[in-house]
Design a protein around this motif. Structure first.
Motif, PDB file in Angstrom:
ATOM      1  N   PHE A  90       1.193  14.096  -0.081  1.00 59.50           N
ATOM      2  CA  PHE A  90       1.005  12.644  -0.029  1.00 59.50           C
ATOM      3  C   PHE A  90      -0.486  12.298  -0.020  1.00 59.50           C
ATOM      4  O   PHE A  90      -0.931  11.413  -0.751  1.00 59.50           O
ATOM      5  N   ASP A  91      -1.274  13.026   0.767  1.00 59.32           N
ATOM      6  CA  ASP A  91      -2.711  12.739   0.804  1.00 59.32           C
ATOM      7  C   ASP A  91      -3.408  13.074  -0.513  1.00 59.32           C
ATOM      8  O   ASP A  91      -4.341  12.371  -0.921  1.00 59.32           O
ATOM      9  N   GLU A  92      -2.961  14.136  -1.154  1.00 66.82           N
ATOM     10  CA  GLU A  92      -3.530  14.475  -2.460  1.00 66.82           C
ATOM     11  C   GLU A  92      -3.216  13.365  -3.477  1.00 66.82           C
ATOM     12  O   GLU A  92      -4.058  13.021  -4.316  1.00 66.82           O
ATOM     13  N   ALA A  93      -2.019  12.784  -3.369  1.00 60.10           N
ATOM     14  CA  ALA A  93      -1.680  11.670  -4.264  1.00 60.10           C
ATOM     15  C   ALA A  93      -2.520  10.437  -3.945  1.00 60.10           C
ATOM     16  O   ALA A  93      -2.921   9.699  -4.847  1.00 60.10           O
ATOM     17  N   VAL A  94      -2.810  10.220  -2.667  1.00 59.20           N
ATOM     18  CA  VAL A  94      -3.670   9.085  -2.291  1.00 59.20           C
ATOM     19  C   VAL A  94      -5.084   9.308  -2.830  1.00 59.20           C
ATOM     20  O   VAL A  94      -5.753   8.379  -3.288  1.00 59.20           O
ATOM     21  N   ARG A  95      -5.548  10.557  -2.798  1.00 52.89           N
ATOM     22  CA  ARG A  95      -6.854  10.864  -3.416  1.00 52.89           C
ATOM     23  C   ARG A  95      -6.798  10.650  -4.924  1.00 52.89           C
ATOM     24  O   ARG A  95      -7.644   9.984  -5.508  1.00 52.89           O
ATOM     25  N   TRP A  96      -5.792  11.222  -5.544  1.00 55.08           N
ATOM     26  CA  TRP A  96      -5.689  11.286  -7.004  1.00 55.08           C
ATOM     27  C   TRP A  96      -5.533   9.909  -7.634  1.00 55.08           C
ATOM     28  O   TRP A  96      -6.159   9.583  -8.643  1.00 55.08           O
ATOM     29  N   GLU A  97      -4.682   9.090  -7.022  1.00 59.39           N
ATOM     30  CA  GLU A  97      -4.378   7.767  -7.587  1.00 59.39           C
ATOM     31  C   GLU A  97      -5.177   6.651  -6.913  1.00 59.39           C
ATOM     32  O   GLU A  97      -5.444   5.627  -7.515  1.00 59.39           O
ATOM     33  N   SER A  98      -5.523   6.847  -5.647  1.00 56.27           N
ATOM     34  CA  SER A  98      -6.220   5.812  -4.871  1.00 56.27           C
ATOM     35  C   SER A  98      -5.524   4.455  -5.007  1.00 56.27           C
ATOM     36  O   SER A  98      -6.024   3.550  -5.688  1.00 56.27           O
ATOM     37  N   PRO A  99      -4.354   4.323  -4.349  1.00 51.63           N
ATOM     38  CA  PRO A  99      -3.589   3.070  -4.462  1.00 51.63           C
ATOM     39  C   PRO A  99      -4.443   1.842  -4.136  1.00 51.63           C
ATOM     40  O   PRO A  99      -4.299   0.811  -4.780  1.00 51.63           O
ATOM     41  N   THR A 135       0.828  -1.208   0.000  1.00 50.87           N
ATOM     42  CA  THR A 135       0.000   0.000   0.000  1.00 50.87           C
ATOM     43  C   THR A 135       0.864   1.259   0.000  1.00 50.87           C
ATOM     44  O   THR A 135       0.622   2.183  -0.773  1.00 50.87           O
ATOM     45  N   THR A 136       1.875   1.278   0.878  1.00 52.01           N
ATOM     46  CA  THR A 136       2.711   2.482   0.959  1.00 52.01           C
ATOM     47  C   THR A 136       3.646   2.567  -0.251  1.00 52.01           C
ATOM     48  O   THR A 136       3.945   3.659  -0.718  1.00 52.01           O
ATOM     49  N   VAL A 137       4.083   1.400  -0.747  1.00 55.28           N
ATOM     50  CA  VAL A 137       4.898   1.412  -1.973  1.00 55.28           C
ATOM     51  C   VAL A 137       4.109   2.085  -3.101  1.00 55.28           C
ATOM     52  O   VAL A 137       4.622   2.969  -3.803  1.00 55.28           O
ATOM     53  N   HIS A 138       2.851   1.696  -3.271  1.00 51.59           N
ATOM     54  CA  HIS A 138       2.063   2.285  -4.357  1.00 51.59           C
ATOM     55  C   HIS A 138       1.664   3.727  -4.048  1.00 51.59           C
ATOM     56  O   HIS A 138       1.522   4.538  -4.962  1.00 51.59           O
ATOM     57  N   GLY A 139       1.506   4.058  -2.773  1.00 51.06           N
ATOM     58  CA  GLY A 139       1.260   5.459  -2.405  1.00 51.06           C
ATOM     59  C   GLY A 139       2.450   6.342  -2.747  1.00 51.06           C
ATOM     60  O   GLY A 139       2.288   7.439  -3.307  1.00 51.06           O
ATOM     61  N   LEU A 140       3.648   5.857  -2.448  1.00 46.77           N
ATOM     62  CA  LEU A 140       4.851   6.636  -2.780  1.00 46.77           C
ATOM     63  C   LEU A 140       5.049   6.688  -4.291  1.00 46.77           C
ATOM     64  O   LEU A 140       5.415   7.733  -4.839  1.00 46.77           O
ATOM     65  N   GLY A 141       4.795   5.584  -4.972  1.00 49.36           N
ATOM     66  CA  GLY A 141       4.874   5.590  -6.439  1.00 49.36           C
ATOM     67  C   GLY A 141       3.920   6.621  -7.026  1.00 49.36           C
ATOM     68  O   GLY A 141       4.255   7.338  -7.976  1.00 49.36           O
ATOM     69  N   ALA A 142       2.727   6.712  -6.442  1.00 44.38           N
ATOM     70  CA  ALA A 142       1.720   7.660  -6.930  1.00 44.38           C
ATOM     71  C   ALA A 142       2.211   9.095  -6.772  1.00 44.38           C
ATOM     72  O   ALA A 142       2.098   9.910  -7.694  1.00 44.38           O
ATOM     73  N   LEU A 187     -19.522  -3.614  -4.580  1.00 43.79           N
ATOM     74  CA  LEU A 187     -18.134  -3.214  -4.826  1.00 43.79           C
ATOM     75  C   LEU A 187     -18.022  -1.690  -4.762  1.00 43.79           C
ATOM     76  O   LEU A 187     -18.701  -0.976  -5.497  1.00 43.79           O
ATOM     77  N   MET A 188     -17.181  -1.211  -3.858  1.00 44.52           N
ATOM     78  CA  MET A 188     -16.989   0.226  -3.659  1.00 44.52           C
ATOM     79  C   MET A 188     -15.766   0.678  -4.463  1.00 44.52           C
ATOM     80  O   MET A 188     -14.644   0.260  -4.151  1.00 44.52           O
ATOM     81  N   PHE A 189     -16.002   1.521  -5.453  1.00 51.76           N
ATOM     82  CA  PHE A 189     -14.893   2.035  -6.265  1.00 51.76           C
ATOM     83  C   PHE A 189     -14.345   3.305  -5.630  1.00 51.76           C
ATOM     84  O   PHE A 189     -14.715   4.425  -6.003  1.00 51.76           O
ATOM     85  N   LEU A 190     -13.438   3.108  -4.656  1.00 53.36           N
ATOM     86  CA  LEU A 190     -12.886   4.233  -3.889  1.00 53.36           C
ATOM     87  C   LEU A 190     -12.234   5.258  -4.818  1.00 53.36           C
ATOM     88  O   LEU A 190     -12.384   6.474  -4.623  1.00 53.36           O
ATOM     89  N   ASP A 198      -7.654  21.030  -0.566  1.00 52.45           N
ATOM     90  CA  ASP A 198      -7.721  20.289   0.694  1.00 52.45           C
ATOM     91  C   ASP A 198      -8.256  18.894   0.383  1.00 52.45           C
ATOM     92  O   ASP A 198      -9.446  18.726   0.137  1.00 52.45           O
ATOM     93  N   PRO A 199      -7.382  17.892   0.367  1.00 48.40           N
ATOM     94  CA  PRO A 199      -7.834  16.547  -0.008  1.00 48.40           C
ATOM     95  C   PRO A 199      -8.539  15.804   1.129  1.00 48.40           C
ATOM     96  O   PRO A 199      -8.962  14.657   0.940  1.00 48.40           O
ATOM     97  N   SER A 200      -8.657  16.422   2.289  1.00 43.38           N
ATOM     98  CA  SER A 200      -9.237  15.675   3.418  1.00 43.38           C
ATOM     99  C   SER A 200     -10.687  15.312   3.095  1.00 43.38           C
ATOM    100  O   SER A 200     -11.391  16.038   2.394  1.00 43.38           O
ATOM    101  N   GLY A 201     -11.087  14.168   3.579  1.00 50.66           N
ATOM    102  CA  GLY A 201     -12.406  13.632   3.256  1.00 50.66           C
ATOM    103  C   GLY A 201     -12.355  12.628   2.119  1.00 50.66           C
ATOM    104  O   GLY A 201     -13.352  11.965   1.836  1.00 50.66           O
ATOM    105  N   HIS A 202     -11.194  12.504   1.454  1.00 45.15           N
ATOM    106  CA  HIS A 202     -11.089  11.469   0.413  1.00 45.15           C
ATOM    107  C   HIS A 202     -11.256  10.080   1.055  1.00 45.15           C
ATOM    108  O   HIS A 202     -11.070   9.922   2.273  1.00 45.15           O
ATOM    109  N   VAL A 203     -11.648   9.112   0.237  1.00 39.30           N
ATOM    110  CA  VAL A 203     -11.875   7.765   0.761  1.00 39.30           C
ATOM    111  C   VAL A 203     -10.759   6.798   0.351  1.00 39.30           C
ATOM    112  O   VAL A 203     -10.940   5.580   0.355  1.00 39.30           O
TER     113      VAL A 203
END
Ligand code: OVV
Length: 410
Positions: free
Chosen positions: A287-296, A254-261, A322-325, A346-351
């Protein structure tokens, strides 16, 4: 590829799609499919797998925060544990509901709390600086293989307390585990020949006497803290190894793909990199914006515990949704210009970490890895230049990269 607006009364009048969301076309780029899913309505029936699907932010947020109606205990993959035997003993965190979920969650939340993770801050920042100092400037590197897939393995397994031998099993284990939440397709088949020995190694590392007691001087390791919770009676001794297994399951790929994102995002958005360099305090937002943008983590399922009305559709009790985060995280009803990677938002609230009682218990650990690495890279490198065509890594659950060819310029 379209979602049929033909409404089949047998599936509660839901729009129907015969698209395979685990097929290689969609794993390569799910954006168009996500847009169709959001346009079709709050819920769509996926005929290929006989499951329902959600793609809109609002409906998904409501579902994820209603654990009473949308359970996890029947598994968060395609396989329904009511009818099928899980491929490994279910996770006490991920694949459970209250009340079973409560004490494992409470114990792990405390071990991975903001306060606890703060104690790792200086050590991981120092490690990130040493790691970044070892990277060659103006040379062909791979931001995925040489950076994103390396840094988490330098810091996280030490913090858990696992030994150095066999750590190469962690990524293949996670990759197979996340594939196994999907259908039994070629991606699952690819992992099966080795998963027996890889799982055996992972399970062995969860035993009390295998785990280091302390790290960074006198800090108790995450693993030792799980066992200490068993000694206190906060969890049972039988639960302890399965909870340590959650750390090794959910904490690496998860963190590998988060950092890749986030590295891909910056390699393709040099203006945003300049912004980060001017203000390194933006590293956590980045980092959180990347987690929102790419959703690892792209998807997880839930199971209906009752007949649930969603819009005009009734999802029958016992059925999978099926939840498409990744779709919710780019829903234009929720986000302005959702396809833009933008440090000003502000990416907060992303899933991307989920939502509700199962929301990622390790998110503070993940954010620290992101922050430590980004600050160290931003301190040294003026530019991250894309030097070739990045290639996707396909996984039934995760969105990530196999390769991001770059050069770092000082
Ligand atoms: C979030 C997540 C992914 C995979 C495994 C687990 C959790 C676990 O608890 O084992």
């Amino acid at each position: 590829m379209t979602i049929t607006q033909y409404r089949n009364p047998a599936v509660g009048s839901a729009p129907v799609s015969d698209v395979d969301p685990f097929g290689h076309d969609i794993l390569e780029n799910p954006d168009d499919f996500h847009a169709q899913l959001r346009a079709a309505g709050p819920i769509t029936y996926l005929s290929r797998y006989d499951v329902y699907a959600m793609g809109r932010y609002d409906d998904m947020h409501a579902a994820l925060t209603d654990w009473q109606s949308f359970q996890s205990g029947a598994g968060v993959g395609l396989s329904n544990f009511r009818y099928e035997k899980p491929w490994r003993p279910p996770s006490l965190l991920l694949e459970s509901d209250p009340p079973v979920h409560d004490s494992p969650r409470e114990v792990l939340s405390a071990i991975l709390s903001v306060r606890a993770v703060r104690r790792l801050h200086e050590h991981w920042c120092r490690d990130a600086e040493e790691f970044v100092a070892s990277l060659h400037a103006d040379t062909d590197l791979d931001a995925e293989c040489d950076v994103a897939a390396v840094f988490p393995l330098r810091v996280f397994p030490d913090a858990v307390g696992i030994g150095t031998a066999g750590r190469e099993n962690l990524l293949p284990y996670g990759d197979h585990l996340f594939n196994a939440f999907g259908p039994h397709n070629d991606l699952v088949a690819k992992g099966e020949p080795r998963i027996g020995e890889v799982s055996r190694w992972v399970n062995e590392q969860c035993a009390r006497d295998r785990l280091a007691q302390t790290v960074y001087g006198d800090q108790p390791t995450f693993g030792a803290q799980v066992w200490a919770a068993a000694d206190r009676g906060d969890i049972t001794v039988a639960q302890a190894p399965t909870i340590v297994r959650s750390l090794l399951s959910a904490g690496v790929d998860t963190t590998v793909h988060g950092l890749g994102a986030v590295l891909y995002a910056f390699a393709t958005h040099p203006d945003q990199w300049a912004r980060l360099r001017a203000n390194p305090a933006l590293a956590r937002i980045a980092f959180d914006e990347a987690v929102r943008w790419e959703s690892p983590v792209q998807t997880f399922f839930r199971t209906a515990t009752r007949d649930i009305r969603v819009g005009n559709v009734v999802v029958p009790e016992g059925r999978k949704i099926l939840m498409f985060l990744g779709s919710a995280n780019r829903d234009p009803q929720r986000w302005d210009e959702p396809d833009r990677f933008d440090l000003a938002r502000d990416p907060s609230g992303h899933v991307g970490y989920g939502m509700g009682i199962h929301q990622c218990v390790g998110q503070h650990v993940a954010r620290l890895e992101g922050e430590a690495l980004l600050i160290a890279l931003a301190q040294r490198f003026r530019r991250i230049e894309l030097t070739g065509v990045p290639t996707r890594h396909h996984n039934n659950t995760m969105r990530g990269w196999a390769s991001i060819p770059v050069a770092f310029a000082e």
